[in-house]
Design an enzyme around this catalytic site. Structure first.
Site, PDB file in Angstrom:
ATOM      1  N   SER A  13       0.833  -1.218   0.000  1.00 20.16           N
ATOM      2  CA  SER A  13       0.000   0.000   0.000  1.00 20.16           C
ATOM      3  C   SER A  13       0.864   1.264   0.000  1.00 20.16           C
ATOM      4  CB  SER A  13      -0.974   0.002   1.182  1.00 20.16           C
ATOM      5  OG  SER A  13      -0.314   0.047   2.416  1.00 20.16           O
ATOM      6  N   HIS A 102       9.364   3.021   8.844  1.00 14.61           N
ATOM      7  CA  HIS A 102       9.133   2.133   9.973  1.00 14.61           C
ATOM      8  C   HIS A 102       7.866   2.598  10.704  1.00 14.61           C
ATOM      9  CE1 HIS A 102      10.007  -0.689  13.115  1.00 14.61           C
ATOM     10  NE2 HIS A 102       9.747   0.258  13.994  1.00 14.61           N
TER      11      HIS A 102
HETATM   12  C1  GRF Z   1       4.342  -0.713   6.659  1.00 19.44           C
HETATM   13  O1  GRF Z   1       3.693  -0.526   7.889  1.00 19.44           O
HETATM   14  C2  GRF Z   1       5.811  -0.417   6.779  1.00 19.44           C
HETATM   15  O2  GRF Z   1       6.100   0.614   7.658  1.00 19.44           O
HETATM   16  C3  GRF Z   1       6.309  -1.717   7.340  1.00 19.44           C
HETATM   17  O3  GRF Z   1       5.614  -2.696   6.632  1.00 19.44           O
HETATM   18  C4  GRF Z   1       4.349  -2.180   6.261  1.00 19.44           C
HETATM   19  C5  GRF Z   1       4.166  -2.366   4.793  1.00 19.44           C
HETATM   20  O4  GRF Z   1       2.864  -2.096   4.367  1.00 19.44           O
HETATM   21  N1  GRF Z   1       7.742  -1.796   7.264  1.00 19.44           N
HETATM   22  P1  GRF Z   1       2.554  -2.022   2.814  1.00 19.44           P
HETATM   23  O5  GRF Z   1       3.174  -3.257   2.159  1.00 19.44           O
HETATM   24  O6  GRF Z   1       3.156  -0.766   2.264  1.00 19.44           O
HETATM   25  O7  GRF Z   1       1.065  -2.042   2.697  1.00 19.44           O
END
Ligand code: GRF
Length: 183
Positions: A13, A102
């Site tokens: 996302s 993060h």
């Molecule tokens: C996000 O919360 C990012 O901070 C963490 O993993 C998640 C990935 O979400 N490292 P997406 O794949 O971008 O939906």
């Protein structure tokens, strides 16, 4: 113009929000069945996927990644849910040009479960951090971070959704601040 690539292991996302606003040269996934690859196809973004287990070792895997980055003349690698530790091979070639998002307010709650760890600790607020990537886990120099409150009637799902919304805004702000041009 600064050229960016996005690395994502799963859902993607954050990749989608970035790609809707900024030109992305390619997305890379370390899982061939990751949903991010479907998002890329719908958005018309070039995608590559290969897995660590297909290589003799992590150095060889990262050499293949570096070859892609060099082929596309990438200036900035945007990790967005890339669930591998960046190893010495990729760092040697690109340190200072890799950023990571993060889902917590570093140095609070580093590691793979930043949202759940903050929730279980019962904090009144957590946050989101974007930082330069170094050889540690979520230890690199912080570029920008934002606080996200935990509200009294939150469930972990609503808390997580609020963190993700903050992620989408923060990534765009940081790319602007690093001089990446919008579409
Ligand atoms: C996000 O919360 C990012 O901070 C963490 O993993 C998640 C990935 O979400 N490292 P997406 O794949 O971008 O939906």
């Amino acid at each position: 113009m600064k050229k960016i690539a996005v690395f994502a292991s799963g859902n993607g996302s954050n990749f989608q929000v970035i790609a809707e606003q900024f030109p992305v040269e390619f997305v890379f996934s370390d899982h061939r069945d990751a949903y991010v690859l479907e998002r890329a196809e719908k958005l018309g973004v070039t995608a590559y996927a290969f897995e660590l287990k297909e290589f003799d070792n992590k150095a060889a895997y990262e050499e293949a990644i570096v070859a892609l980055l060099e082929k596309y003349d990438i200036d900035l690698v945007c990790l967005a849910g890339y669930m591998k530790i960046v190893g010495p091979t990729l760092l040697a070639a690109y340190e200072g040009r890799i950023i990571n998002i993060h889902p917590a307010y570093l140095p609070e709650f580093p590691g793979a479960h930043g949202i759940e760890d903050a929730w279980e600790a019962g904090v009144a607020q957590s946050g989101v951090t974007i930082h330069w990537v170094d050889s540690g886990v979520d230890t690199g120099k912080i570029i920008k971070q934002v606080r996200v409150p935990r509200l009294p009637d939150d469930t972990i799902e609503s808390f997580e959704a609020r963190i993700h919304e903050a992620e989408y805004q923060l990534y765009s702000q940081v790319l602007d601040s690093l001089g990446v041009e919008r579409k």
